[in-house]
Design a protein around this motif. Structure first.
Motif, PDB file in Angstrom:
ATOM      1  N   SER A 112      -4.653  14.790  16.991  1.00 20.88           N
ATOM      2  CA  SER A 112      -3.201  14.586  17.054  1.00 20.88           C
ATOM      3  C   SER A 112      -2.522  15.643  16.190  1.00 20.88           C
ATOM      4  CB  SER A 112      -2.839  13.177  16.567  1.00 20.88           C
ATOM      5  OG  SER A 112      -2.972  13.098  15.158  1.00 20.88           O
ATOM      6  N   ASP A 113      -1.199  15.597  16.204  1.00 21.53           N
ATOM      7  CA  ASP A 113      -0.420  16.543  15.402  1.00 21.53           C
ATOM      8  C   ASP A 113      -0.098  15.975  14.022  1.00 21.53           C
ATOM      9  OD1 ASP A 113      -0.401  18.360  17.497  1.00 21.53           O
ATOM     10  OD2 ASP A 113       1.428  17.499  18.361  1.00 21.53           O
ATOM     11  N   CYS A 114      -0.811  14.898  13.644  1.00 27.89           N
ATOM     12  CA  CYS A 114      -0.543  14.233  12.372  1.00 27.89           C
ATOM     13  C   CYS A 114      -0.901  15.164  11.205  1.00 27.89           C
ATOM     14  CB  CYS A 114      -1.356  12.947  12.276  1.00 27.89           C
ATOM     15  SG  CYS A 114      -0.703  11.793  11.043  1.00 27.89           S
ATOM     16  N   THR A 115      -0.300  14.909  10.061  1.00 24.09           N
ATOM     17  CA  THR A 115      -0.593  15.707   8.865  1.00 24.09           C
ATOM     18  C   THR A 115      -1.759  15.086   8.095  1.00 24.09           C
ATOM     19  OG1 THR A 115       1.042  14.474   7.599  1.00 24.09           O
ATOM     20  CG2 THR A 115       1.788  16.478   8.696  1.00 24.09           C
ATOM     21  N   MET A 116      -2.167  15.725   7.017  1.00 23.35           N
ATOM     22  CA  MET A 116      -3.366  15.315   6.287  1.00 23.35           C
ATOM     23  C   MET A 116      -3.225  13.926   5.647  1.00 23.35           C
ATOM     24  SD  MET A 116      -5.350  17.441   3.380  1.00 23.35           S
ATOM     25  CE  MET A 116      -6.934  16.941   2.749  1.00 23.35           C
ATOM     26  N   HIS A 117      -2.036  13.637   5.112  1.00 23.29           N
ATOM     27  CA  HIS A 117      -1.790  12.342   4.454  1.00 23.29           C
ATOM     28  C   HIS A 117      -2.864  12.030   3.416  1.00 23.29           C
ATOM     29  CE1 HIS A 117       0.836  10.955   8.051  1.00 23.29           C
ATOM     30  NE2 HIS A 117       1.517  11.638   7.165  1.00 23.29           N
ATOM     31  N   PHE A 118      -3.023  12.926   2.498  1.00 22.54           N
ATOM     32  CA  PHE A 118      -4.024  12.820   1.442  1.00 22.54           C
ATOM     33  C   PHE A 118      -3.563  11.853   0.357  1.00 22.54           C
ATOM     34  CE2 PHE A 118      -5.122  14.158  -2.835  1.00 22.54           C
ATOM     35  CZ  PHE A 118      -6.498  14.272  -2.801  1.00 22.54           C
ATOM     36  N   ILE A 119      -4.474  10.989  -0.115  1.00 24.23           N
ATOM     37  CA  ILE A 119      -4.172  10.110  -1.253  1.00 24.23           C
ATOM     38  C   ILE A 119      -5.467   9.818  -1.999  1.00 24.23           C
ATOM     39  CG2 ILE A 119      -4.382   7.984   0.127  1.00 24.23           C
ATOM     40  CD1 ILE A 119      -2.167   6.811  -1.702  1.00 24.23           C
ATOM     41  N   ARG A 120      -5.418   9.893  -3.331  1.00 27.25           N
ATOM     42  CA  ARG A 120      -6.611   9.646  -4.135  1.00 27.25           C
ATOM     43  C   ARG A 120      -6.912   8.147  -4.192  1.00 27.25           C
ATOM     44  NH1 ARG A 120      -5.602  10.959  -9.396  1.00 27.25           N
ATOM     45  NH2 ARG A 120      -3.390  11.354  -8.998  1.00 27.25           N
ATOM     46  N   THR A 121      -8.199   7.804  -4.250  1.00 24.54           N
ATOM     47  CA  THR A 121      -8.623   6.409  -4.261  1.00 24.54           C
ATOM     48  C   THR A 121      -8.059   5.665  -5.463  1.00 24.54           C
ATOM     49  OG1 THR A 121     -10.668   6.930  -3.075  1.00 24.54           O
ATOM     50  CG2 THR A 121     -10.632   4.874  -4.308  1.00 24.54           C
ATOM     51  N   GLU A 122      -8.041   6.304  -6.624  1.00 30.13           N
ATOM     52  CA  GLU A 122      -7.547   5.610  -7.819  1.00 30.13           C
ATOM     53  C   GLU A 122      -6.064   5.274  -7.688  1.00 30.13           C
ATOM     54  OE1 GLU A 122      -6.645   9.540 -10.631  1.00 30.13           O
ATOM     55  OE2 GLU A 122      -8.483   8.369 -10.927  1.00 30.13           O
ATOM     56  N   VAL A 123      -5.303   6.103  -6.947  1.00 32.18           N
ATOM     57  CA  VAL A 123      -3.880   5.815  -6.733  1.00 32.18           C
ATOM     58  C   VAL A 123      -3.719   4.599  -5.832  1.00 32.18           C
ATOM     59  CG1 VAL A 123      -1.723   6.707  -5.760  1.00 32.18           C
ATOM     60  CG2 VAL A 123      -3.225   8.228  -7.064  1.00 32.18           C
ATOM     61  N   VAL A 124      -4.546   4.540  -4.758  1.00 31.56           N
ATOM     62  CA  VAL A 124      -4.495   3.380  -3.857  1.00 31.56           C
ATOM     63  C   VAL A 124      -4.799   2.104  -4.627  1.00 31.56           C
ATOM     64  CG1 VAL A 124      -5.480   2.322  -1.798  1.00 31.56           C
ATOM     65  CG2 VAL A 124      -5.170   4.783  -1.884  1.00 31.56           C
ATOM     66  N   ARG A 125      -5.842   2.150  -5.461  1.00 29.80           N
ATOM     67  CA  ARG A 125      -6.235   0.954  -6.222  1.00 29.80           C
ATOM     68  C   ARG A 125      -5.142   0.541  -7.209  1.00 29.80           C
ATOM     69  NH1 ARG A 125     -12.725   1.724  -7.509  1.00 29.80           N
ATOM     70  NH2 ARG A 125     -13.399   1.636  -5.340  1.00 29.80           N
ATOM     71  N   ASP A 126      -4.484   1.511  -7.837  1.00 29.51           N
ATOM     72  CA  ASP A 126      -3.384   1.186  -8.755  1.00 29.51           C
ATOM     73  C   ASP A 126      -2.233   0.522  -8.010  1.00 29.51           C
ATOM     74  OD1 ASP A 126      -4.744   2.158 -10.910  1.00 29.51           O
ATOM     75  OD2 ASP A 126      -3.779   4.135 -10.901  1.00 29.51           O
ATOM     76  N   LEU A 127      -1.935   1.011  -6.806  1.00 27.76           N
ATOM     77  CA  LEU A 127      -0.858   0.423  -5.998  1.00 27.76           C
ATOM     78  C   LEU A 127      -1.183  -1.018  -5.609  1.00 27.76           C
ATOM     79  CD1 LEU A 127      -0.059   3.450  -3.644  1.00 27.76           C
ATOM     80  CD2 LEU A 127       1.482   2.459  -5.361  1.00 27.76           C
ATOM     81  N   ILE A 128      -2.436  -1.245  -5.202  1.00 24.05           N
ATOM     82  CA  ILE A 128      -2.853  -2.603  -4.815  1.00 24.05           C
ATOM     83  C   ILE A 128      -2.824  -3.535  -6.018  1.00 24.05           C
ATOM     84  CG2 ILE A 128      -4.785  -3.990  -3.964  1.00 24.05           C
ATOM     85  CD1 ILE A 128      -5.552  -1.622  -2.204  1.00 24.05           C
ATOM     86  N   LEU A 129      -3.329  -3.059  -7.159  1.00 21.96           N
ATOM     87  CA  LEU A 129      -3.339  -3.875  -8.370  1.00 21.96           C
ATOM     88  C   LEU A 129      -1.924  -4.234  -8.800  1.00 21.96           C
ATOM     89  CD1 LEU A 129      -4.938  -5.158 -10.664  1.00 21.96           C
ATOM     90  CD2 LEU A 129      -4.870  -2.964 -11.860  1.00 21.96           C
ATOM     91  N   SER A 130      -1.015  -3.268  -8.685  1.00 20.88           N
ATOM     92  CA  SER A 130       0.385  -3.516  -9.046  1.00 20.88           C
ATOM     93  C   SER A 130       0.997  -4.578  -8.132  1.00 20.88           C
ATOM     94  CB  SER A 130       1.167  -2.206  -8.945  1.00 20.88           C
ATOM     95  OG  SER A 130       2.542  -2.420  -9.180  1.00 20.88           O
ATOM     96  N   ALA A 131       0.683  -4.477  -6.827  1.00 24.03           N
ATOM     97  CA  ALA A 131       1.215  -5.450  -5.864  1.00 24.03           C
ATOM     98  C   ALA A 131       0.674  -6.849  -6.152  1.00 24.03           C
ATOM     99  CB  ALA A 131       0.862  -5.023  -4.446  1.00 24.03           C
ATOM    100  N   LEU A 132      -0.622  -6.938  -6.465  1.00 21.58           N
ATOM    101  CA  LEU A 132      -1.232  -8.245  -6.763  1.00 21.58           C
ATOM    102  C   LEU A 132      -0.629  -8.866  -8.019  1.00 21.58           C
ATOM    103  CD1 LEU A 132      -4.998  -7.493  -5.985  1.00 21.58           C
ATOM    104  CD2 LEU A 132      -3.474  -8.976  -4.697  1.00 21.58           C
ATOM    105  N   ARG A 133      -0.372  -8.020  -9.017  1.00 20.54           N
ATOM    106  CA  ARG A 133       0.233  -8.528 -10.251  1.00 20.54           C
ATOM    107  C   ARG A 133       1.645  -9.047  -9.995  1.00 20.54           C
ATOM    108  NH1 ARG A 133      -2.037  -3.691 -14.155  1.00 20.54           N
ATOM    109  NH2 ARG A 133      -3.897  -4.798 -14.895  1.00 20.54           N
ATOM    110  N   SER A 134       2.400  -8.320  -9.176  1.00 18.49           N
ATOM    111  CA  SER A 134       3.770  -8.748  -8.862  1.00 18.49           C
ATOM    112  C   SER A 134       3.771 -10.087  -8.131  1.00 18.49           C
ATOM    113  CB  SER A 134       4.468  -7.683  -7.997  1.00 18.49           C
ATOM    114  OG  SER A 134       4.573  -6.464  -8.692  1.00 18.49           O
TER     115      SER A 134
END
Length: 358
Positions: A235-257
């Motif tokens: 597809s013409d999609c872009t790379m959409h790169f994200i580090r694993t530790e950032v994903v985990r921090d986002l999930i942890l923040s959501a769970l805490r909220s």
């Protein structure tokens, strides 16, 4: 010997073989529609009931291996890794195990390595719904009596009868194993796979995100996710790169909220969960109710068809053979519908109970 009549004899032999094939197919079809096992030998993990050869009972020794295979799958091991473990422990493969007990299709064969397990064998076991206690007929077919190979049929052609024998694996374990196999989370040379692998998707194109781990070329360990369609150039999609530790921090923040909100606003949180669950279950209830109505309508139609068939037989409009065949087909379909209607009714009752337990 070759004679002038050889071509005619060949034609007669062909007709005879074809006619025999049709009769055998019809018998197997009636047997399968009646909810009976069409396989000659029970599946690995089961054996024939000594009091009723048409029924399957659990073979405790083999059943424990089946349960272990599912447990290892849920723990994150792949089919080939499981096969290697079983072989190292000198556990007989299914064919050799059955042959040792005078059963199976290879009971007269000699095995160079009776403990040789293959990943395809493990996958075959993991795919079998029969381990939940169901009978699944017409999964394969032959195109003609000349065909020596069996071919897979579409899943909507399968005929499933539930709870026909004691289950080896409960439904939750079976479905969990299927889900984990689809995610592709497998240990690698870099250690255990990330728990989010197979569960992250690109927000733009909807493709799965690939987990990339290894040296980044600067002596640093890289652990990140990127869009798979970008990597495969599909597809013409872009790379959409994200580090694993950032994903985990986002999930942890959501769970805490969520946790903080639930503690501070217990009643509002319960109402929110109840409303969300009710909306989802309302749609499921609507679909189940429609399926229940359609099934009951078809069940009543079959009652009428059976009565008409009987009347036509009494009036001499149907031969005994034709009457018997139609009656068996209608009754087999009714039995299947009855089982399905009971399942739907139980499913709706369970959904109602779940709403009350939220």
């Amino acid at each position: 010997q070759e004679t002038d009549f050889t071509p005619f004899l060949n034609i007669m032999n062909e007709w005879f073989a074809r006619d025999t094939s049709k009769k055998v197919r019809a018998i197997k079809r009636a047997q399968g529609m009646a909810g009976k096992h069409t396989a000659v030998h029970p599946l690995y993990g089961y054996k024939k009931d000594p009091d009723d050869p048409e029924k399957w009972v659990i073979d405790d020794e083999a059943a424990e291996i089946v349960r272990r295979i599912f447990r290892m799958t849920i723990s994150g091991k792949g089919p080939y890794e499981i096969a290697t473990i079983l072989e190292k422990e000198h556990i007989l493969c299914p064919s050799a195990y059955l042959a040792e007990r005078g059963a199976g299709n290879r009971r007269n064969n000699e095995f160079a390595n009776p403990c040789r397990w293959w990943g395809t064998t493990v996958s075959y076991i993991l795919n079998r719904m029969e381990y939940m206690g169901h009978t699944v007929n017409f999964k394969t077919e032959k195109t003609s009596f000349r065909d020596k190979r069996r071919h897979l049929t579409p899943k909507d052609s399968w005929v499933i009868f539930e709870n026909t024998q004691e289950p080896i694996i409960d439904e939750e374990t079976f479905q969990t194993a299927q889900k984990l196999r689809k995610t592709g989370r497998r240990p690698t040379s870099l250690g255990e796979a990330n728990p989010l692998t197979g569960l992250l998707y690109c927000a733009d194109c909807g493709a799965r995100l690939y987990n990339e781990r290894g040296d980044n070329g600067k002596g640093q360990f890289r652990d990140s996710y990127a869009c798979s369609s970008y990597r495969k150039r599909t597809s013409d999609c872009t790379m959409h790169f994200i580090r694993t530790e950032v994903v985990r921090d986002l999930i942890l923040s959501a769970l805490r909220s969520i946790s903080e909100y639930a503690k501070a606003n217990r009643e509002a949180f319960e109402r929110l969960v109840m409303d969300t669950t009710s909306d989802r279950q309302s749609q499921q209830m609507k679909e189940s109710r429609k399926a229940l109505t359609d099934g009951q309508r078809r069940y009543d139609e079959l009652d009428v068809l059976i009565q008409r068939t009987y009347e036509d037989h009494v009036a001499g409009k149907l031969t005994d053979k034709r009457f018997l065949k139609l009656s068996q087909q209608y009754e087999a379909e009714q039995e299947q519908l009855e089982s399905e209607l009971k399942r739907l009714a139980a499913e709706m009752e369970t959904m109602q109970e779940q709403t009350g337990r939220v």
